[in-house]
Design a protein around this motif. Structure first.
Motif, PDB file in Angstrom:
ATOM      1  N   ASP A   1    -104.143  54.954  58.151  1.00  0.00           N
ATOM      2  CA  ASP A   1    -103.779  53.543  58.124  1.00  0.00           C
ATOM      3  C   ASP A   1    -104.226  52.840  59.405  1.00  0.00           C
ATOM      4  OD1 ASP A   1    -102.521  51.219  57.009  1.00  0.00           O
ATOM      5  OD2 ASP A   1    -100.815  51.573  58.363  1.00  0.00           O
ATOM      6  N   LEU A   2    -104.049  53.496  60.543  1.00  0.00           N
ATOM      7  CA  LEU A   2    -104.470  52.927  61.821  1.00  0.00           C
ATOM      8  C   LEU A   2    -105.986  52.749  61.863  1.00  0.00           C
ATOM      9  CD1 LEU A   2    -103.717  51.985  64.670  1.00  0.00           C
ATOM     10  CD2 LEU A   2    -103.901  54.370  65.391  1.00  0.00           C
ATOM     11  N   GLU A   3    -106.717  53.733  61.348  1.00  0.00           N
ATOM     12  CA  GLU A   3    -108.174  53.624  61.313  1.00  0.00           C
ATOM     13  C   GLU A   3    -108.627  52.465  60.431  1.00  0.00           C
ATOM     14  OE1 GLU A   3    -109.369  57.500  60.056  1.00  0.00           O
ATOM     15  OE2 GLU A   3    -109.198  58.356  62.067  1.00  0.00           O
ATOM     16  N   HIS A   4    -107.925  52.242  59.328  1.00  0.00           N
ATOM     17  CA  HIS A   4    -108.253  51.107  58.462  1.00  0.00           C
ATOM     18  C   HIS A   4    -108.015  49.781  59.184  1.00  0.00           C
ATOM     19  CE1 HIS A   4    -109.257  52.797  54.514  1.00  0.00           C
ATOM     20  NE2 HIS A   4    -108.474  53.803  54.874  1.00  0.00           N
ATOM     21  N   ARG A   5    -106.917  49.716  59.924  1.00  0.00           N
ATOM     22  CA  ARG A   5    -106.627  48.479  60.672  1.00  0.00           C
ATOM     23  C   ARG A   5    -107.685  48.216  61.735  1.00  0.00           C
ATOM     24  NH1 ARG A   5    -100.180  48.710  61.974  1.00  0.00           N
ATOM     25  NH2 ARG A   5     -99.502  49.173  59.860  1.00  0.00           N
ATOM     26  N   ILE A   6    -108.073  49.252  62.459  1.00  0.00           N
ATOM     27  CA  ILE A   6    -109.089  49.099  63.498  1.00  0.00           C
ATOM     28  C   ILE A   6    -110.420  48.702  62.877  1.00  0.00           C
ATOM     29  CG2 ILE A   6    -110.436  50.361  65.226  1.00  0.00           C
ATOM     30  CD1 ILE A   6    -107.883  51.943  65.847  1.00  0.00           C
ATOM     31  N   ALA A   7    -110.763  49.304  61.741  1.00  0.00           N
ATOM     32  CA  ALA A   7    -112.013  48.954  61.059  1.00  0.00           C
ATOM     33  C   ALA A   7    -111.984  47.497  60.621  1.00  0.00           C
ATOM     34  CB  ALA A   7    -112.230  49.869  59.862  1.00  0.00           C
ATOM     35  N   TYR A   8    -110.844  47.014  60.159  1.00  0.00           N
ATOM     36  CA  TYR A   8    -110.728  45.619  59.746  1.00  0.00           C
ATOM     37  C   TYR A   8    -110.945  44.696  60.946  1.00  0.00           C
ATOM     38  CZ  TYR A   8    -108.759  41.261  58.074  1.00  0.00           C
ATOM     39  OH  TYR A   8    -108.585  39.945  57.744  1.00  0.00           O
ATOM     40  N   VAL A   9    -110.381  45.039  62.094  1.00  0.00           N
ATOM     41  CA  VAL A   9    -110.560  44.213  63.288  1.00  0.00           C
ATOM     42  C   VAL A   9    -112.027  44.185  63.696  1.00  0.00           C
ATOM     43  CG1 VAL A   9    -110.037  44.078  65.769  1.00  0.00           C
ATOM     44  CG2 VAL A   9    -108.208  44.517  64.127  1.00  0.00           C
ATOM     45  N   TYR A  10    -112.707  45.331  63.635  1.00  0.00           N
ATOM     46  CA  TYR A  10    -114.128  45.361  63.987  1.00  0.00           C
ATOM     47  C   TYR A  10    -114.954  44.513  63.030  1.00  0.00           C
ATOM     48  CZ  TYR A  10    -113.404  49.080  67.406  1.00  0.00           C
ATOM     49  OH  TYR A  10    -113.006  49.797  68.490  1.00  0.00           O
ATOM     50  N   VAL A  11    -114.661  44.590  61.740  1.00  0.00           N
ATOM     51  CA  VAL A  11    -115.387  43.770  60.760  1.00  0.00           C
ATOM     52  C   VAL A  11    -115.125  42.292  61.025  1.00  0.00           C
ATOM     53  CG1 VAL A  11    -115.501  43.153  58.307  1.00  0.00           C
ATOM     54  CG2 VAL A  11    -115.501  45.545  58.992  1.00  0.00           C
ATOM     55  N   TYR A  12    -113.903  41.961  61.364  1.00  0.00           N
ATOM     56  CA  TYR A  12    -113.575  40.575  61.669  1.00  0.00           C
ATOM     57  C   TYR A  12    -114.349  40.098  62.894  1.00  0.00           C
ATOM     58  CZ  TYR A  12    -110.950  36.480  63.145  1.00  0.00           C
ATOM     59  OH  TYR A  12    -110.607  35.225  63.549  1.00  0.00           O
ATOM     60  N   GLN A  13    -114.396  40.925  63.929  1.00  0.00           N
ATOM     61  CA  GLN A  13    -115.111  40.540  65.146  1.00  0.00           C
ATOM     62  C   GLN A  13    -116.611  40.415  64.895  1.00  0.00           C
ATOM     63  OE1 GLN A  13    -113.905  43.541  67.929  1.00  0.00           O
ATOM     64  NE2 GLN A  13    -112.052  42.435  68.548  1.00  0.00           N
ATOM     65  N   LEU A  14    -117.175  41.316  64.103  1.00  0.00           N
ATOM     66  CA  LEU A  14    -118.596  41.218  63.774  1.00  0.00           C
ATOM     67  C   LEU A  14    -118.886  39.962  62.959  1.00  0.00           C
ATOM     68  CD1 LEU A  14    -119.515  44.899  62.931  1.00  0.00           C
ATOM     69  CD2 LEU A  14    -120.307  43.558  64.877  1.00  0.00           C
ATOM     70  N   SER A  15    -118.016  39.641  62.049  1.00  0.00           N
ATOM     71  CA  SER A  15    -118.193  38.424  61.245  1.00  0.00           C
ATOM     72  C   SER A  15    -118.132  37.191  62.142  1.00  0.00           C
ATOM     73  CB  SER A  15    -117.113  38.324  60.173  1.00  0.00           C
ATOM     74  OG  SER A  15    -117.181  39.416  59.313  1.00  0.00           O
ATOM     75  N   PHE A  16    -117.230  37.212  63.095  1.00  0.00           N
ATOM     76  CA  PHE A  16    -117.115  36.085  64.018  1.00  0.00           C
ATOM     77  C   PHE A  16    -118.387  35.948  64.852  1.00  0.00           C
ATOM     78  CE2 PHE A  16    -115.772  34.196  68.071  1.00  0.00           C
ATOM     79  CZ  PHE A  16    -115.210  33.019  67.599  1.00  0.00           C
ATOM     80  N   LEU A  17    -118.946  37.069  65.328  1.00  0.00           N
ATOM     81  CA  LEU A  17    -120.186  37.024  66.100  1.00  0.00           C
ATOM     82  C   LEU A  17    -121.353  36.487  65.271  1.00  0.00           C
ATOM     83  CD1 LEU A  17    -120.158  40.319  68.175  1.00  0.00           C
ATOM     84  CD2 LEU A  17    -120.253  38.001  69.056  1.00  0.00           C
ATOM     85  N   VAL A  18    -121.462  36.914  64.040  1.00  0.00           N
ATOM     86  CA  VAL A  18    -122.538  36.428  63.166  1.00  0.00           C
ATOM     87  C   VAL A  18    -122.378  34.935  62.937  1.00  0.00           C
ATOM     88  CG1 VAL A  18    -123.476  36.581  60.825  1.00  0.00           C
ATOM     89  CG2 VAL A  18    -122.946  38.660  62.083  1.00  0.00           C
ATOM     90  N   ALA A  19    -121.153  34.504  62.711  1.00  0.00           N
ATOM     91  CA  ALA A  19    -120.927  33.074  62.485  1.00  0.00           C
ATOM     92  C   ALA A  19    -121.202  32.273  63.744  1.00  0.00           C
ATOM     93  CB  ALA A  19    -119.484  32.849  62.033  1.00  0.00           C
ATOM     94  N   ALA A  20    -120.826  32.813  64.897  1.00  0.00           N
ATOM     95  CA  ALA A  20    -121.087  32.111  66.153  1.00  0.00           C
ATOM     96  C   ALA A  20    -122.577  32.013  66.425  1.00  0.00           C
ATOM     97  CB  ALA A  20    -120.381  32.817  67.306  1.00  0.00           C
ATOM     98  N   ASN A  21    -123.317  33.077  66.130  1.00  0.00           N
ATOM     99  CA  ASN A  21    -124.767  33.046  66.328  1.00  0.00           C
ATOM    100  C   ASN A  21    -125.446  32.111  65.341  1.00  0.00           C
ATOM    101  OD1 ASN A  21    -124.827  34.774  68.512  1.00  0.00           O
ATOM    102  ND2 ASN A  21    -125.035  36.602  67.239  1.00  0.00           N
ATOM    103  N   ALA A  22    -124.889  31.942  64.181  1.00  0.00           N
ATOM    104  CA  ALA A  22    -125.473  31.041  63.194  1.00  0.00           C
ATOM    105  C   ALA A  22    -125.374  29.583  63.674  1.00  0.00           C
ATOM    106  CB  ALA A  22    -124.774  31.210  61.854  1.00  0.00           C
ATOM    107  N   TRP A  23    -124.338  29.270  64.445  1.00  0.00           N
ATOM    108  CA  TRP A  23    -124.158  27.897  64.922  1.00  0.00           C
ATOM    109  C   TRP A  23    -125.007  27.609  66.160  1.00  0.00           C
ATOM    110  CZ3 TRP A  23    -122.146  24.058  62.301  1.00  0.00           C
ATOM    111  CH2 TRP A  23    -121.294  24.355  61.249  1.00  0.00           C
ATOM    112  N   LEU A  24    -125.511  28.663  66.791  1.00  0.00           N
ATOM    113  CA  LEU A  24    -126.306  28.450  68.013  1.00  0.00           C
ATOM    114  C   LEU A  24    -127.716  28.169  67.714  1.00  0.00           C
ATOM    115  CD1 LEU A  24    -124.861  31.192  70.351  1.00  0.00           C
ATOM    116  CD2 LEU A  24    -124.374  28.753  70.379  1.00  0.00           C
TER     117      LEU A  24
END
Length: 62
Positions: free
Chosen positions: A39-62
């Motif tokens: 369960d902890l590994e799933h939570r950490i994986a979700y946070v990493y996916v969220y952070q990667l999505s945020f980076l992709v979205a931030a780079n798209a606006w630049l």
């Protein structure tokens, strides 16, 4: 003579029962720890996916 056999069987039965109980308790604890770890590994994986999505979205606006 008969009394000593009964006593020996009683002691062995109690020890055997305690051994089975300890083994099953250990197995249940290991299964619960593995479930918590998964369960902890799933939570950490979700946070990493969220952070990667945020980076992709931030780079798209630049």
């Amino acid at each position: 003579m008969d009394n000593s056999y009964t006593l020996l069987i009683s002691i062995l039965s109690g020890l055997f029962g305690a051994l089975i109980s300890a083994f099953l308790s250990f197995k249940v604890r290991v299964i619960a720890q593995n479930k918590i770890k998964k369960d902890l590994e799933h939570r950490i994986a979700y946070v990493y996916v969220y952070q990667l999505s945020f980076l992709v979205a931030a780079n798209a606006w630049l």
